[in-house]
Scaffold this motif. Structure first.
Motif, PDB file in Angstrom:
ATOM      1  N   VAL A   7       0.540  14.324  -9.347  1.00 23.13           N
ATOM      2  CA  VAL A   7       0.007  12.995  -9.026  1.00 23.13           C
ATOM      3  C   VAL A   7       0.885  12.308  -7.987  1.00 23.13           C
ATOM      4  CG1 VAL A   7      -0.483  10.693  -9.952  1.00 23.13           C
ATOM      5  CG2 VAL A   7      -1.123  12.720 -11.265  1.00 23.13           C
ATOM      6  N   ILE A   8       2.185  12.312  -8.205  1.00 22.27           N
ATOM      7  CA  ILE A   8       3.111  11.660  -7.274  1.00 22.27           C
ATOM      8  C   ILE A   8       3.053  12.330  -5.903  1.00 22.27           C
ATOM      9  CG2 ILE A   8       5.559  11.223  -6.803  1.00 22.27           C
ATOM     10  CD1 ILE A   8       5.845  10.994  -9.930  1.00 22.27           C
ATOM     11  N   HIS A   9       3.048  13.653  -5.887  1.00 19.99           N
ATOM     12  CA  HIS A   9       2.981  14.391  -4.626  1.00 19.99           C
ATOM     13  C   HIS A   9       1.667  14.092  -3.892  1.00 19.99           C
ATOM     14  CE1 HIS A   9       3.788  17.590  -1.775  1.00 19.99           C
ATOM     15  NE2 HIS A   9       2.582  18.074  -2.019  1.00 19.99           N
ATOM     16  N   ALA A  10       0.564  14.022  -4.639  1.00 26.11           N
ATOM     17  CA  ALA A  10      -0.739  13.744  -4.024  1.00 26.11           C
ATOM     18  C   ALA A  10      -0.744  12.368  -3.373  1.00 26.11           C
ATOM     19  CB  ALA A  10      -1.843  13.842  -5.070  1.00 26.11           C
ATOM     20  N   ILE A  11      -0.197  11.375  -4.041  1.00 24.12           N
ATOM     21  CA  ILE A  11      -0.159  10.023  -3.471  1.00 24.12           C
ATOM     22  C   ILE A  11       0.660  10.031  -2.184  1.00 24.12           C
ATOM     23  CG2 ILE A  11       0.630   7.654  -3.822  1.00 24.12           C
ATOM     24  CD1 ILE A  11      -0.002   8.060  -6.841  1.00 24.12           C
ATOM     25  N   GLN A  12       1.795  10.722  -2.202  1.00 28.17           N
ATOM     26  CA  GLN A  12       2.676  10.748  -1.030  1.00 28.17           C
ATOM     27  C   GLN A  12       2.062  11.507   0.146  1.00 28.17           C
ATOM     28  OE1 GLN A  12       6.104  12.469  -2.931  1.00 28.17           O
ATOM     29  NE2 GLN A  12       7.043  10.475  -3.275  1.00 28.17           N
ATOM     30  N   THR A  13       1.308  12.554  -0.119  1.00 25.95           N
ATOM     31  CA  THR A  13       0.802  13.391   0.978  1.00 25.95           C
ATOM     32  C   THR A  13      -0.615  13.047   1.425  1.00 25.95           C
ATOM     33  OG1 THR A  13       0.116  15.109  -0.581  1.00 25.95           O
ATOM     34  CG2 THR A  13       2.296  15.326   0.408  1.00 25.95           C
ATOM     35  N   LEU A  40      -7.256  19.482 -18.372  1.00 29.09           N
ATOM     36  CA  LEU A  40      -6.575  18.189 -18.402  1.00 29.09           C
ATOM     37  C   LEU A  40      -7.449  17.147 -17.721  1.00 29.09           C
ATOM     38  CD1 LEU A  40      -2.813  18.843 -17.579  1.00 29.09           C
ATOM     39  CD2 LEU A  40      -3.823  18.198 -19.747  1.00 29.09           C
ATOM     40  N   ASP A  41      -7.410  15.942 -18.241  1.00 32.22           N
ATOM     41  CA  ASP A  41      -8.197  14.839 -17.692  1.00 32.22           C
ATOM     42  C   ASP A  41      -7.339  14.029 -16.721  1.00 32.22           C
ATOM     43  OD1 ASP A  41     -10.017  12.811 -17.223  1.00 32.22           O
ATOM     44  OD2 ASP A  41      -9.695  11.845 -19.172  1.00 32.22           O
ATOM     45  N   PRO A  42      -7.703  13.961 -15.426  1.00 33.75           N
ATOM     46  CA  PRO A  42      -6.894  13.200 -14.476  1.00 33.75           C
ATOM     47  C   PRO A  42      -6.830  11.711 -14.804  1.00 33.75           C
ATOM     48  CG  PRO A  42      -8.941  13.916 -13.454  1.00 33.75           C
ATOM     49  CD  PRO A  42      -8.852  14.586 -14.786  1.00 33.75           C
ATOM     50  N   VAL A  43      -7.868  11.183 -15.412  1.00 35.20           N
ATOM     51  CA  VAL A  43      -7.877   9.767 -15.776  1.00 35.20           C
ATOM     52  C   VAL A  43      -6.804   9.497 -16.829  1.00 35.20           C
ATOM     53  CG1 VAL A  43      -9.241   7.897 -16.791  1.00 35.20           C
ATOM     54  CG2 VAL A  43     -10.304   9.492 -15.179  1.00 35.20           C
ATOM     55  N   ALA A  44      -6.727  10.347 -17.837  1.00 33.30           N
ATOM     56  CA  ALA A  44      -5.733  10.166 -18.894  1.00 33.30           C
ATOM     57  C   ALA A  44      -4.312  10.293 -18.339  1.00 33.30           C
ATOM     58  CB  ALA A  44      -5.952  11.180 -20.012  1.00 33.30           C
ATOM     59  N   VAL A  45      -4.100  11.253 -17.450  1.00 33.10           N
ATOM     60  CA  VAL A  45      -2.763  11.453 -16.880  1.00 33.10           C
ATOM     61  C   VAL A  45      -2.358  10.258 -16.028  1.00 33.10           C
ATOM     62  CG1 VAL A  45      -1.390  12.890 -15.314  1.00 33.10           C
ATOM     63  CG2 VAL A  45      -2.905  13.967 -16.983  1.00 33.10           C
ATOM     64  N   GLN A  47      -3.519   7.177 -16.186  1.00 34.13           N
ATOM     65  CA  GLN A  47      -3.351   5.998 -17.035  1.00 34.13           C
ATOM     66  C   GLN A  47      -2.013   6.038 -17.765  1.00 34.13           C
ATOM     67  OE1 GLN A  47      -6.904   5.912 -19.456  1.00 34.13           O
ATOM     68  NE2 GLN A  47      -8.010   4.677 -17.958  1.00 34.13           N
ATOM     69  N   ARG A  48      -1.580   7.218 -18.188  1.00 36.15           N
ATOM     70  CA  ARG A  48      -0.284   7.357 -18.850  1.00 36.15           C
ATOM     71  C   ARG A  48       0.847   7.050 -17.874  1.00 36.15           C
ATOM     72  NH1 ARG A  48       2.820  11.501 -18.706  1.00 36.15           N
ATOM     73  NH2 ARG A  48       1.195  13.035 -18.276  1.00 36.15           N
ATOM     74  N   LEU A  49       0.724   7.546 -16.638  1.00 39.05           N
ATOM     75  CA  LEU A  49       1.741   7.260 -15.626  1.00 39.05           C
ATOM     76  C   LEU A  49       1.786   5.771 -15.291  1.00 39.05           C
ATOM     77  CD1 LEU A  49       1.286  10.300 -13.230  1.00 39.05           C
ATOM     78  CD2 LEU A  49       3.212   9.854 -14.742  1.00 39.05           C
ATOM     79  N   ALA A  50       0.630   5.138 -15.258  1.00 37.97           N
ATOM     80  CA  ALA A  50       0.579   3.698 -14.990  1.00 37.97           C
ATOM     81  C   ALA A  50       1.216   2.915 -16.139  1.00 37.97           C
ATOM     82  CB  ALA A  50      -0.856   3.249 -14.772  1.00 37.97           C
ATOM     83  N   ALA A  51       0.952   3.326 -17.364  1.00 31.71           N
ATOM     84  CA  ALA A  51       1.543   2.655 -18.522  1.00 31.71           C
ATOM     85  C   ALA A  51       3.065   2.816 -18.532  1.00 31.71           C
ATOM     86  CB  ALA A  51       0.947   3.203 -19.818  1.00 31.71           C
ATOM     87  N   SER A  52       3.550   3.922 -17.967  1.00 30.39           N
ATOM     88  CA  SER A  52       4.998   4.177 -17.893  1.00 30.39           C
ATOM     89  C   SER A  52       5.645   3.479 -16.710  1.00 30.39           C
ATOM     90  CB  SER A  52       5.259   5.677 -17.772  1.00 30.39           C
ATOM     91  OG  SER A  52       4.750   6.358 -18.882  1.00 30.39           O
ATOM     92  N   GLY A  53       4.823   2.894 -15.817  1.00 29.11           N
ATOM     93  CA  GLY A  53       5.358   2.185 -14.661  1.00 29.11           C
ATOM     94  C   GLY A  53       5.695   3.088 -13.488  1.00 29.11           C
ATOM     95  N   MET A  65      -7.876   3.074  -6.753  1.00 29.16           N
ATOM     96  CA  MET A  65      -6.818   3.415  -5.806  1.00 29.16           C
ATOM     97  C   MET A  65      -5.561   3.692  -6.610  1.00 29.16           C
ATOM     98  SD  MET A  65      -7.902   3.273  -2.624  1.00 29.16           S
ATOM     99  CE  MET A  65      -6.421   3.062  -1.654  1.00 29.16           C
ATOM    100  N   LEU A  66      -4.825   4.718  -6.210  1.00 23.82           N
ATOM    101  CA  LEU A  66      -3.569   5.081  -6.856  1.00 23.82           C
ATOM    102  C   LEU A  66      -2.423   4.783  -5.905  1.00 23.82           C
ATOM    103  CD1 LEU A  66      -4.609   8.588  -8.249  1.00 23.82           C
ATOM    104  CD2 LEU A  66      -4.686   6.394  -9.443  1.00 23.82           C
ATOM    105  N   TYR A  67      -1.404   4.107  -6.399  1.00 24.36           N
ATOM    106  CA  TYR A  67      -0.220   3.747  -5.614  1.00 24.36           C
ATOM    107  C   TYR A  67       1.025   4.142  -6.383  1.00 24.36           C
ATOM    108  CZ  TYR A  67      -3.435   0.509  -3.254  1.00 24.36           C
ATOM    109  OH  TYR A  67      -4.484  -0.044  -2.572  1.00 24.36           O
ATOM    110  N   LEU A  68       2.106   4.424  -5.669  1.00 27.63           N
ATOM    111  CA  LEU A  68       3.400   4.563  -6.320  1.00 27.63           C
ATOM    112  C   LEU A  68       3.819   3.177  -6.787  1.00 27.63           C
ATOM    113  CD1 LEU A  68       5.241   7.002  -3.902  1.00 27.63           C
ATOM    114  CD2 LEU A  68       4.099   7.545  -6.061  1.00 27.63           C
ATOM    115  N   ALA A  69       4.638   3.101  -7.811  1.00 28.00           N
ATOM    116  CA  ALA A  69       5.070   1.822  -8.363  1.00 28.00           C
ATOM    117  C   ALA A  69       5.705   0.956  -7.282  1.00 28.00           C
ATOM    118  CB  ALA A  69       6.060   2.043  -9.495  1.00 28.00           C
TER     119      ALA A  69
END
Length: 88
Positions: A7-13, A40-45, A47-53, A65-69
């Motif tokens: 997820v992080i790599h996808a946002i960056q690239t 695996l469900d991308p929505v669940a992953v 949402q978990r990353l968003a909840a973790s900040g 839209m997905l953004y890095l924190a």
């Protein structure tokens, strides 16, 4: 690569300057995630990353839209919305 790293790599690239985020569906992120991690469900992953900040999620037309924190644009209240400043 773990799903979180993906997820992080996808946002960056996948983001295109000057934009700092990616549209989950229109960028191809969701389809690529499902191909890479079947079952695996991308929505669940995300949402978990968003909840973790780790990332931020903003709703937009036809998806999110997905953004890095810390990189998501600030949202100003809509005129007339509860808590919005009233006209002078």
């Amino acid at each position: 690569m773990t799903p979180d790293e993906f997820v992080i790599h996808a946002i960056q690239t996948l983001r295109v300057p000057p934009f700092k985020g990616i549209h989950a569906r229109l960028s191809g992120f969701t389809a690529a995630f499902r191909r890479r991690f079947p079952g695996l469900d991308p929505v669940a992953v995300t949402q978990r990353l968003a909840a973790s900040g780790i990332i931020e999620i903003r709703p937009v037309k036809r998806g999110v839209m997905l953004y890095l924190a810390g990189e998501a644009p600030t949202r100003s209240p809509r005129p007339g919305a509860p808590g919005a400043a009233s006209d002078p």
